[in-house]
Design an enzyme around this catalytic site. Structure first.
Site, PDB file in Angstrom:
ATOM      1  N   LYS A 119      55.606 -50.209 102.031  1.00  0.00           N
ATOM      2  CA  LYS A 119      56.729 -49.758 101.196  1.00  0.00           C
ATOM      3  C   LYS A 119      57.276 -48.399 101.609  1.00  0.00           C
ATOM      4  O   LYS A 119      58.483 -48.195 101.593  1.00  0.00           O
ATOM      5  CB  LYS A 119      56.302 -49.733  99.736  1.00  0.00           C
ATOM      6  N   GLU A 126      57.046 -43.279  91.554  1.00  0.00           N
ATOM      7  CA  GLU A 126      58.426 -43.618  91.193  1.00  0.00           C
ATOM      8  C   GLU A 126      58.611 -43.432  89.699  1.00  0.00           C
ATOM      9  O   GLU A 126      57.657 -43.561  88.936  1.00  0.00           O
ATOM     10  CB  GLU A 126      58.734 -45.085  91.538  1.00  0.00           C
ATOM     11  N   HIS A 153      52.669 -61.127  87.801  1.00  0.00           N
ATOM     12  CA  HIS A 153      53.316 -61.079  89.110  1.00  0.00           C
ATOM     13  C   HIS A 153      53.435 -62.435  89.775  1.00  0.00           C
ATOM     14  O   HIS A 153      53.664 -62.530  90.984  1.00  0.00           O
ATOM     15  CB  HIS A 153      52.635 -60.050  90.012  1.00  0.00           C
ATOM     16  N   ARG A 172      60.039 -63.551 104.779  1.00  0.00           N
ATOM     17  CA  ARG A 172      59.642 -64.961 104.899  1.00  0.00           C
ATOM     18  C   ARG A 172      60.597 -65.815 104.078  1.00  0.00           C
ATOM     19  O   ARG A 172      61.411 -65.294 103.307  1.00  0.00           O
ATOM     20  CB  ARG A 172      58.233 -65.145 104.321  1.00  0.00           C
TER      21      ARG A 172
END
Ligand code: MV4
Length: 496
Positions: free
Chosen positions: A115, A199, A234, A291
């Site tokens: 990230k 963040e 998730h 992907r």
């Protein structure tokens, strides 16, 4: 490209082979001992057993898979999703062996796989990002100061992260150190990389992602957005395209930002850029998935593009056969994922035999699955049984068709998430699209809603049936079939 090997299993292996066959490309399946009798093995032109059931001893054996490609004169490898699909080392090895990887370059995979590296790569492209640090934090006092500047609550994220692992919300300064320690140790144990960053925490975001495809000649187009906010731990449960919360003007800006993310890493192939969208419809870049994703069918349904065919064309070095201007959104599409999990028992996997397995059919219904009636769901892999996809001229029709399709689906032998999906798509906040990523947490606290929901529905249906019966007695010539529709049927279809 005359022959491709599909380095995957189940529904996605079948899905890829179907497009390959349409293109007159021969297919090779690899399979583990647990998948010997699976439909994807039979569907392939050739099939090779790669090892025992555990993924690490079969579907993840990159070197063995490359050797099989050499032995069978395979030109290309399609990785599907999961397994080796985002393993840049594997892609490099396959390429070095002279086999075309049907996907992006190892470099793109590597850059977007981390990230912080991704944030650094997109710098200079004016991509909106959540306020935060653009480097790994190690110095606690310095990090606390940054957190104060950003304002609590903040989120600590693992740079190598995925699936929410290594992610910690910090509500105030007092908790900071403890949560930081936890995030770092979770990141080390999960990814072998303890790098974390900070963040601003967006509390009630929507997860909006942009599908794109790029060729090796510098052309990049976006295939609009998918709304994937309905997730559980998730794991996406319901996806749709396009998002009902994204106005066209915003759609264009997000699409163009996504193309810039792809441009920043010299991307080619199919890919997805994930964004968070806050209550004020500000959007922020989260990460890029390099992907083909599970939920790609909803984008195919609204654009008419076969993403696997396009992936293969791009891998062959061809230019994209369409431009951004050629693409339009046609109607609306929904996907629900049917897992062998028990929503009444904390979604515990419920593997076993598919005693009954009958798919729904009809206009605007697509089922992508990989098993048949009588087969066992292997315990070694993801317990997803099928993806049920509907398409309609608008969102209402797509929802209506989904309700009908869920009702038609017959699965016995294992518990499934079918009735949970039905509950979700009929929920008020789903209908008005006001949901966010907290939907399951907020509206599925008590699984008895599944049974109450059905009970209510059956009660109301019974009342309508009784009313209709009364009507029939009073007016036996009720004009069914003479242009009028039976009230009973109308009411029923509203409920179902
Ligand atoms: C966030 C967030 C709120 N604020 N970042 C979760 C997985 C990872 N890919 C990013 N995730 C989030 N990042 C900030 N700054 C909330 C989430 C998040 C989430 C995001 C998308 C879909 C579902 C989610 C569920 C919980 C948290």
């Amino acid at each position: 490209m005359n022959k491709i090997l599909i380095a995957n299993r189940g529904e996605i292996a079948l899905r890829v082979m179907r497009s390959a066959k349409e293109m007159n490309i021969k297919t090779v399946a690899i399979y583990s001992e647990a998948d010997r009798n699976a439909p994807f093995v039979r569907y392939a032109d050739e099939a090779v057993c790669v090892g025992p059931p555990p993924s690490a001893e079969s579907y993840l054996l990159g070197d063995k898979i490359i050797q099989i490609c050499k032995d069978l004169n395979v030109d290309g490898i399609h990785p599907g999703y999961g397994f080796l699909s985002e393993n840049s080392e594997f892609v490099q090895k396959a390429t070095d062996a002279g086999i075309t990887f049907i996907g992006p370059s190892p470099k793109s995979i590597e850059l977007m796989g981390d990230k912080l590296m991704a944030k650094d790569t997109v710098k200079g492209y004016n991509i909106p990002m959540v306020p935060g640090t653009d480097h790994a934090i190690s110095d606690i006092p310095a990090a606390k100061k940054i957190a104060q500047e950003i304002g609590f609550p903040i989120l600590i994220k693992a740079s190598a992260g995925g699936g929410g692992k290594g992610m910690r919300v910090v509500e105030n300064e007092e908790e900071f150190e403890e949560q930081m320690d936890r995030a770092v140790s979770e990141a080390i144990s999960s990814f072998g990389n303890g790098e974390v960053f900070i963040e601003k925490y967006v509390g009630s975001p929507k997860h909006i992602e942009i599908q794109l495809i790029a060729d090796t000649h510098g052309n990049i187009v976006y295939l609009f957005d998918r709304e994937c906010s309905i997730q559980r731990r998730h794991q996406k449960v319901i996806e749709e395209a396009p998002s009902a919360s994204v106005p066209d003007e915003l759609r264009k800006r997000m699409g163009e930002a996504a193309c810039d993310v792809a441009r920043s890493c010299d991307y080619y192939g199919a890919g997805t850029v994930e964004f968070l969208m806050d209550e004020n419809k500000n959007f922020y870049f989260l990460e890029m998935n390099t992907r083909l994703q599970v939920e790609h069918p909803v984008s195919e349904m609204i654009t008419g593009i076969d993403l696997v065919k396009e992936q293969i064309n791009v891998a062959r070095g061809e230019k994209l056969s369409f431009t951004q201007e050629d693409l339009n959104i046609n109607g609306h599409s929904l996907e629900v994922r049917i897992y062998a999990e028990n929503p009444r028992n904390n979604f515990l996997p419920d593997i076993g035999k598919l005693v009954t397995y009958q798919r729904p059919q009809g206009n605007g219904v697509r089922v992508d699955d990989g098993l048949e009636e009588g087969m066992d769901i292997p315990i070694y892999y993801d317990p997803m049984i099928a993806k049920l996809i509907t398409h309609g001229k608008n969102r209402e029709e797509a929802i209506q068709r989904m309700n009908k399709a869920i009702n038609e689906y017959q699965i016995t032998g294992v518990e499934t998430t079918l009735d949970f999906c039905k509950y979700a798509i009929n929920h008020e906040v789903f209908k008005d699209s006001s949901f966010d990523t907290n939907f399951v947490k907020n509206y599925f606290t008590d699984p008895s809603v599944l049974d109450n929901h059905n009970e209510e529905e059956e009660k109301v249906a019974a009342i309508f049936a009784a009313l209709e019966f009364e009507n029939q007695k009073k007016a036996p010539t009720l004009a069914v079939g003479k242009g009028k529709v039976s009230q009973w049927k109308t009411n029923r279809s509203q409920l179902n």
